[in-house]
Motif scaffolding. Sequence first.
Motif, short mmCIF file in Angstrom:
data_model
loop_
_atom_site.label_atom_id
_atom_site.label_comp_id
_atom_site.label_asym_id
_atom_site.label_seq_id
_atom_site.Cartn_x
_atom_site.Cartn_y
_atom_site.Cartn_z
N GLU A 127 30.31 -2.60 30.42
CA GLU A 127 29.41 -1.73 29.67
C GLU A 127 28.77 -2.57 28.56
OE1 GLU A 127 30.94 1.98 28.33
OE2 GLU A 127 32.36 2.17 30.02
N PHE A 128 27.44 -2.61 28.56
CA PHE A 128 26.70 -3.37 27.55
C PHE A 128 25.70 -2.44 26.88
CE2 PHE A 128 22.90 -5.73 26.32
CZ PHE A 128 23.44 -6.65 25.44
N ARG A 129 25.67 -2.46 25.54
CA ARG A 129 24.76 -1.60 24.78
C ARG A 129 24.19 -2.39 23.60
NH1 ARG A 129 25.76 3.45 26.80
NH2 ARG A 129 27.80 3.67 27.83
N THR A 130 22.90 -2.21 23.36
CA THR A 130 22.26 -2.87 22.22
C THR A 130 21.02 -2.07 21.82
OG1 THR A 130 21.33 -4.95 21.40
CG2 THR A 130 20.81 -4.35 23.68
N ARG A 131 20.63 -2.24 20.55
CA ARG A 131 19.39 -1.64 20.08
C ARG A 131 18.28 -2.69 19.93
NH1 ARG A 131 20.06 3.61 18.66
NH2 ARG A 131 22.21 4.32 18.39
N ARG A 132 18.56 -3.88 20.39
CA ARG A 132 17.57 -4.96 20.34
C ARG A 132 16.96 -5.14 21.73
NH1 ARG A 132 22.03 -8.51 17.29
NH2 ARG A 132 21.87 -7.52 15.23
N ALA A 133 15.70 -4.84 21.84
CA ALA A 133 15.04 -4.84 23.14
C ALA A 133 15.06 -6.22 23.78
CB ALA A 133 13.61 -4.34 22.99
N GLU A 134 14.83 -7.27 22.99
CA GLU A 134 14.81 -8.61 23.56
C GLU A 134 16.17 -8.98 24.12
OE1 GLU A 134 13.55 -13.20 22.44
OE2 GLU A 134 13.20 -11.56 21.01
N GLU A 135 17.21 -8.62 23.39
CA GLU A 135 18.56 -8.90 23.87
C GLU A 135 18.86 -8.12 25.14
OE1 GLU A 135 22.76 -9.68 21.69
OE2 GLU A 135 21.77 -7.79 21.21
N ALA A 136 18.38 -6.88 25.20
CA ALA A 136 18.57 -6.08 26.41
C ALA A 136 17.89 -6.74 27.60
CB ALA A 136 18.01 -4.68 26.19
N GLY A 137 16.66 -7.20 27.40
CA GLY A 137 15.95 -7.84 28.50
C GLY A 137 16.63 -9.09 28.98
N ARG A 138 17.12 -9.89 28.04
CA ARG A 138 17.81 -11.12 28.43
C ARG A 138 19.11 -10.83 29.17
NH1 ARG A 138 16.91 -14.76 22.95
NH2 ARG A 138 14.72 -15.25 23.35
N TYR A 139 19.83 -9.82 28.71
CA TYR A 139 21.08 -9.48 29.38
C TYR A 139 20.81 -9.00 30.81
CZ TYR A 139 25.80 -7.74 30.07
OH TYR A 139 27.05 -7.55 30.55
N LEU A 140 19.78 -8.17 30.98
CA LEU A 140 19.44 -7.69 32.32
C LEU A 140 19.01 -8.84 33.22
CD1 LEU A 140 17.44 -4.46 31.42
CD2 LEU A 140 19.74 -4.60 32.38
N GLY A 141 18.28 -9.80 32.65
CA GLY A 141 17.88 -10.95 33.45
C GLY A 141 19.07 -11.71 33.97
N ASP A 142 20.09 -11.88 33.13
CA ASP A 142 21.29 -12.58 33.57
C ASP A 142 22.07 -11.75 34.59
OD1 ASP A 142 23.29 -14.92 32.81
OD2 ASP A 142 24.46 -13.07 32.97
N ALA A 143 22.17 -10.44 34.33
CA ALA A 143 22.98 -9.59 35.21
C ALA A 143 22.39 -9.50 36.61
CB ALA A 143 23.09 -8.19 34.61
N TYR A 144 21.06 -9.52 36.72
CA TYR A 144 20.42 -9.34 38.02
C TYR A 144 19.81 -10.61 38.58
CZ TYR A 144 21.15 -4.39 37.29
OH TYR A 144 21.74 -3.17 37.09
#
Length: 367
Positions: free
Chosen positions: A57-74
């Motif tokens: 489970e990953f949660r953040t309010r920083r959009a850039e961090e969210a995008g980077r995490y999704l890039g790594d996950a997928y």
Amino acid sequence: MTGTGGATSAKPAGPLAPRTGRTTRTEPSRPVTGAATRTEPSRQVVTGTGGGVTRTEFRTRRAEEAGRYLGDAYGLGLRLGAATDGPEYSLVRTDAGAFTDGVVSLPARIEFSTDEVTDLTVVAVSAGLFERTTAGVDERFTAGDVLLVRPGGRPCFARHTGTRCATVNLSAELLAEAAATANPRRPGVPRFTGTTAPDPSLAALWTRTRAFVAETLASGVTSPLVLGQTGRLLAATALTVFPNTATGEGPLPADTRDATPGTLHRAIAFIDANAGADISLADIAAAVHVTPRALQYAFRGHADTTPLSHVRRVRLARAHADLKAAAPGAGVTVAGVATRWGFAHQGRFAAAYRRVYGTSPGATLRG
């Protein structure tokens, strides 16, 4: 098309914990210096459930961090464009090895571009708007739409606006196995010739199948039998829903020639000897030296059933035998027996059991 800013994809903040069966919380990331608005730190929780299954489970309010995490996950070569901080972005994901299931929430605007995709990802949109541009073609997806991210896909630009979607990643091995079952003339990983379900009923089929898989994973079952069947179900459904090079061709002459009573009898003997293992249609066909399609024809023509239906029937009989043989006080449970023989859902197991044996599994266990 590239995004308007941001850096290339990087590893998410905080390493993933090893699959040890315990829950690990990563240290919160430090605030971004110079940010106009102070946002809460990201949170990542990794739960190892055993048996090679991990929930993140990953949660953040920083959009850039969210995008980077999704890039790594997928597995995306990702560059961020316009993005909005503040709302909570999240990814809840269960990794079962050959496949993963996830739910992504992107509540504000986020844009990104991708250069390549290494895994097959199926996305089912349940809320919001997802837009993408690939090779000059613009597409818009809303609630109820199902789309495909193809292996080796072309670069694309995507925009999410208040989006919530369910995602499934499938390994190349699973896809190759499903393709070999569907069409032994085309071995290897199939090529998908379309990225959307051509009919609403097929999109609904994917949504139902994915919901079944999510329910199975949420139950905490880690049985290799259950996970093996679940992964193959997802891959076969993907080949059914999306146009591809592995489906749609007629049978080979050898398929009908080899569909003999002898093939049926050899297959039944193999199933009886290996019912406790994670055997697939392709495994059974290889054991009796015929194509999967010939094996299917043999069962339908001479037993009025399918190979995998027969596997389930044998496993149900083994479960029945275990329940009858259980000694009082030995700690045997209906759930344990069901899981051992590949039945993930007790309700469905009990219904199938009652149809065959006219009573409940619990009544058999109690004697």
